[in-house]
Scaffold this motif. Sequence first.
Motif, PDB file in Angstrom:
ATOM      1  N   ILE A   1      -3.849  -5.142  -4.462  1.00  0.00           N
ATOM      2  CA  ILE A   1      -3.059  -4.805  -2.806  1.00  0.00           C
ATOM      3  C   ILE A   1      -1.700  -4.139  -2.046  1.00  0.00           C
ATOM      4  O   ILE A   1      -1.419  -3.260  -2.009  1.00  0.00           O
ATOM      5  CB  ILE A   1      -3.102  -6.349  -2.159  1.00  0.00           C
ATOM      6  CG1 ILE A   1      -2.793  -5.921  -0.823  1.00  0.00           C
ATOM      7  CG2 ILE A   1      -1.927  -6.177  -3.710  1.00  0.00           C
ATOM      8  CD1 ILE A   1      -2.733  -7.181   0.023  1.00  0.00           C
ATOM      9  N   VAL A   2      -1.172  -4.373  -3.205  1.00  0.00           N
ATOM     10  CA  VAL A   2       0.146  -3.711  -3.219  1.00  0.00           C
ATOM     11  C   VAL A   2      -0.246  -1.773  -3.072  1.00  0.00           C
ATOM     12  O   VAL A   2       1.254  -1.321  -3.350  1.00  0.00           O
ATOM     13  CB  VAL A   2       0.947  -4.016  -4.908  1.00  0.00           C
ATOM     14  CG1 VAL A   2       0.727  -3.297  -5.805  1.00  0.00           C
ATOM     15  CG2 VAL A   2       2.301  -3.956  -4.836  1.00  0.00           C
ATOM     16  N   THR A   3      -0.413  -1.509  -3.803  1.00  0.00           N
ATOM     17  CA  THR A   3      -0.332   0.250  -3.898  1.00  0.00           C
ATOM     18  C   THR A   3       0.156   0.710  -2.731  1.00  0.00           C
ATOM     19  O   THR A   3       0.461   1.984  -2.359  1.00  0.00           O
ATOM     20  CB  THR A   3      -2.095   0.979  -4.232  1.00  0.00           C
ATOM     21  OG1 THR A   3      -2.826   0.416  -3.892  1.00  0.00           O
ATOM     22  CG2 THR A   3      -1.713   0.186  -5.986  1.00  0.00           C
ATOM     23  N   GLN A   4      -0.903   0.395  -1.063  1.00  0.00           N
ATOM     24  CA  GLN A   4      -0.661   0.386   0.129  1.00  0.00           C
ATOM     25  C   GLN A   4       0.971   0.570   0.399  1.00  0.00           C
ATOM     26  O   GLN A   4       1.352   1.529   1.561  1.00  0.00           O
ATOM     27  CB  GLN A   4      -1.486  -0.676   1.174  1.00  0.00           C
ATOM     28  CG  GLN A   4      -3.008   0.267   0.852  1.00  0.00           C
ATOM     29  CD  GLN A   4      -3.100   1.666   1.317  1.00  0.00           C
ATOM     30  OE1 GLN A   4      -2.742   2.866   1.991  1.00  0.00           O
ATOM     31  NE2 GLN A   4      -4.077   1.767   0.824  1.00  0.00           N
ATOM     32  N   GLY A   5       1.364  -0.337  -0.060  1.00  0.00           N
ATOM     33  CA  GLY A   5       2.760  -0.796  -0.058  1.00  0.00           C
ATOM     34  C   GLY A   5       3.981  -0.290  -0.649  1.00  0.00           C
ATOM     35  O   GLY A   5       5.449  -0.607  -0.060  1.00  0.00           O
TER      36      GLY A   5
ATOM     37  N   THR B   1     -10.819  -3.742  -1.674  1.00  0.00           N
ATOM     38  CA  THR B   1     -10.311  -4.188  -0.392  1.00  0.00           C
ATOM     39  C   THR B   1      -9.014  -4.949  -0.470  1.00  0.00           C
ATOM     40  O   THR B   1      -8.053  -4.733   0.535  1.00  0.00           O
ATOM     41  CB  THR B   1     -11.113  -5.946  -0.261  1.00  0.00           C
ATOM     42  OG1 THR B   1     -12.859  -5.981  -0.443  1.00  0.00           O
ATOM     43  CG2 THR B   1     -10.700  -6.742   0.952  1.00  0.00           C
ATOM     44  N   GLY B   2      -8.752  -4.316  -1.294  1.00  0.00           N
ATOM     45  CA  GLY B   2      -7.014  -4.650  -1.329  1.00  0.00           C
ATOM     46  C   GLY B   2      -6.050  -3.966  -0.452  1.00  0.00           C
ATOM     47  O   GLY B   2      -5.360  -3.674   0.325  1.00  0.00           O
ATOM     48  N   ASN B   3      -6.871  -2.216  -0.775  1.00  0.00           N
ATOM     49  CA  ASN B   3      -6.454  -1.529  -0.639  1.00  0.00           C
ATOM     50  C   ASN B   3      -6.294  -1.263   1.392  1.00  0.00           C
ATOM     51  O   ASN B   3      -5.033  -1.324   1.910  1.00  0.00           O
ATOM     52  CB  ASN B   3      -6.845  -0.084  -1.392  1.00  0.00           C
ATOM     53  CG  ASN B   3      -6.031  -0.086  -2.249  1.00  0.00           C
ATOM     54  OD1 ASN B   3      -5.203   0.852  -2.326  1.00  0.00           O
ATOM     55  ND2 ASN B   3      -6.988  -0.035  -3.194  1.00  0.00           N
TER      56      ASN B   3
ATOM     57  N   LEU C   1      -7.719   2.542   5.346  1.00  0.00           N
ATOM     58  CA  LEU C   1      -9.479   3.116   6.003  1.00  0.00           C
ATOM     59  C   LEU C   1     -10.285   4.224   4.857  1.00  0.00           C
ATOM     60  O   LEU C   1     -11.562   4.063   4.869  1.00  0.00           O
ATOM     61  CB  LEU C   1      -9.145   3.505   7.272  1.00  0.00           C
ATOM     62  CG  LEU C   1      -8.998   2.590   8.629  1.00  0.00           C
ATOM     63  CD1 LEU C   1      -9.041   3.309   9.352  1.00  0.00           C
ATOM     64  CD2 LEU C   1     -10.401   1.377   9.065  1.00  0.00           C
ATOM     65  N   SER C   2      -9.561   4.949   4.492  1.00  0.00           N
ATOM     66  CA  SER C   2     -10.434   5.589   3.402  1.00  0.00           C
ATOM     67  C   SER C   2     -10.022   4.955   2.183  1.00  0.00           C
ATOM     68  O   SER C   2     -11.713   4.835   1.701  1.00  0.00           O
ATOM     69  CB  SER C   2      -8.683   6.755   2.630  1.00  0.00           C
ATOM     70  OG  SER C   2      -8.272   5.566   2.521  1.00  0.00           O
TER      71      SER C   2
END
Length: 543
Positions: A93-97, A214-216, A374-375
């Motif tokens: 999840i952290v990668t998007q931030g 889902t994390g991303n 969304l990707s």
Amino acid sequence: MEWLDKKGHSHHVASCPCTRCNVSRVAGLVSGGTMAESVSRLEPQGSTLSTRLELPQPPAITETATALALRRRWLILGVVLVGSFMAILDVFIVTQGLPSIRTTLGAGVSDLELVVSAYSLVYAVFLITGGRLGDILDRKLIFLFGMTVFTVASTLAGYAPSPSFLIGSRALQGLGAALMYPQVLSIIQVTFKGAERSLALALFAAISGIGAITGNVLGGLLIQLNLAGLAWRPIFLVNVPVGIIGVLAGFLVLRPSRADRPPRLDLPGVGLISLFLVSLILPLAEGQQLGWPDWMVMLLVLSFPILALFVLYERRRTDNGEDPLVDMDLFKHRSFAVGIPLTLIYYVTASGIFFTLVLFLQSGLGFSPIISGLSFAVINVGFISASLLGPRLLPRFGTRVLSLAYILQTIGLAATILTLNSYGTSLNLYELALPLLVFGAGAGFALSPLLGVILSGVPSQDAGAASGVVSTSMQIGNTVGISLFGLLYYSFLNGQLSPTSYLDAFKLTLPFFVILAVSAFLLVFLLSQRRARQIIQRLEVNH
């Protein structure tokens, strides 16, 4: 394999299209192919006439008790799956931030890599030890303590005023996850039996796989919403209410349990594997930032002798009948010896491409977090579809399903390269969707049957130890993938921050993912085709 329903109709699990048989096939294959009905539950019962009035109270009481026990078992599963989902989710999840963290905290390149890899590094180091602590002390106690540590660390990460504080909080999150996650398989093992256990394991595998992607998606959504102007912080704070509810529910629902013969902690083994991972990961994450000083190069070189020393030490403990951190006899089974490298390659590829793709889309092309997320939703569609279809194909095609997986991954990566060459910096999500969908399908076909294939040759009494090594290899793969491909990507970027530079760096990085996919494709040929076909035919006797 055959069973009778309440109407007396016969069902063949291997071919019947009914819902229960479909669930049986999927659950059995994802969890190792051990789900089966050992006997028919319904047999003709004789009836007798009597003039005496017999009250059916004992059967009613038994039925009620059984229903309550069944309900409690599934409540237990729900609680532990929440913990496992949180642990897997926070790997990704952290990668998007990362772009937002870089802007708000002034984080450098190595800081961003450590924000991601510090979690996986600590997670990997203490995962097996966390499982041992549960066996020795109490699985419920260690699970709840791990979830508490994870929740507190999430709060600290959401508050973090500096990159170093955030990195430390992420490491503490990893420790909480390492204590919490291994208890899940053990609790499932002691709570469920027979077909129910296989279904529970299937749900566990599905939650773990879906949580990774889902994390991303969730991370991108939370950052895009910018709740209360907190930017990236909600990606950590979202764990706090979930963790509090999970701890309270676990305290009420979970039952104490530990191993009949608790193993001893292998502290020297923990020290050696920790030293290996630090000596490998630290140079990969920090080397470029510090200009590769001699001591860091030496540390990287020494990591492999340290690994060899760890293997020799664990081999000696295994031969002496002691309690090793890793039972080296497991590698005598071909499915396990080949399956562990396949697992490492899978997670090195997944974590590496997730890390670099986010940086390319957000920092390079200026995609918003929600569009970037969304990707990954596109990847998720391919992943979930293939995860459901893969187990159905395994009985007929055996390990060729894994071969198909890596072919699809290679095609998806190659199509991504062609798409980048065609559209350049004007690329949008629609043009990238098909290659990502194909790559996601390959990932789903790979992960869905992989656990079953790995454990197919391992004796049932060693399944717990084997699962622990598999879980550890997943986290090592995550850590190495982020550090290694982060190093490659930023080396190709060479300090240039234009969209064209990000595009060129990503195009130069993608062929290395292709090499990994092709290597995995070749490794599959070392697996036993006959053994893979036997997965669906194995019967599980109630333990």
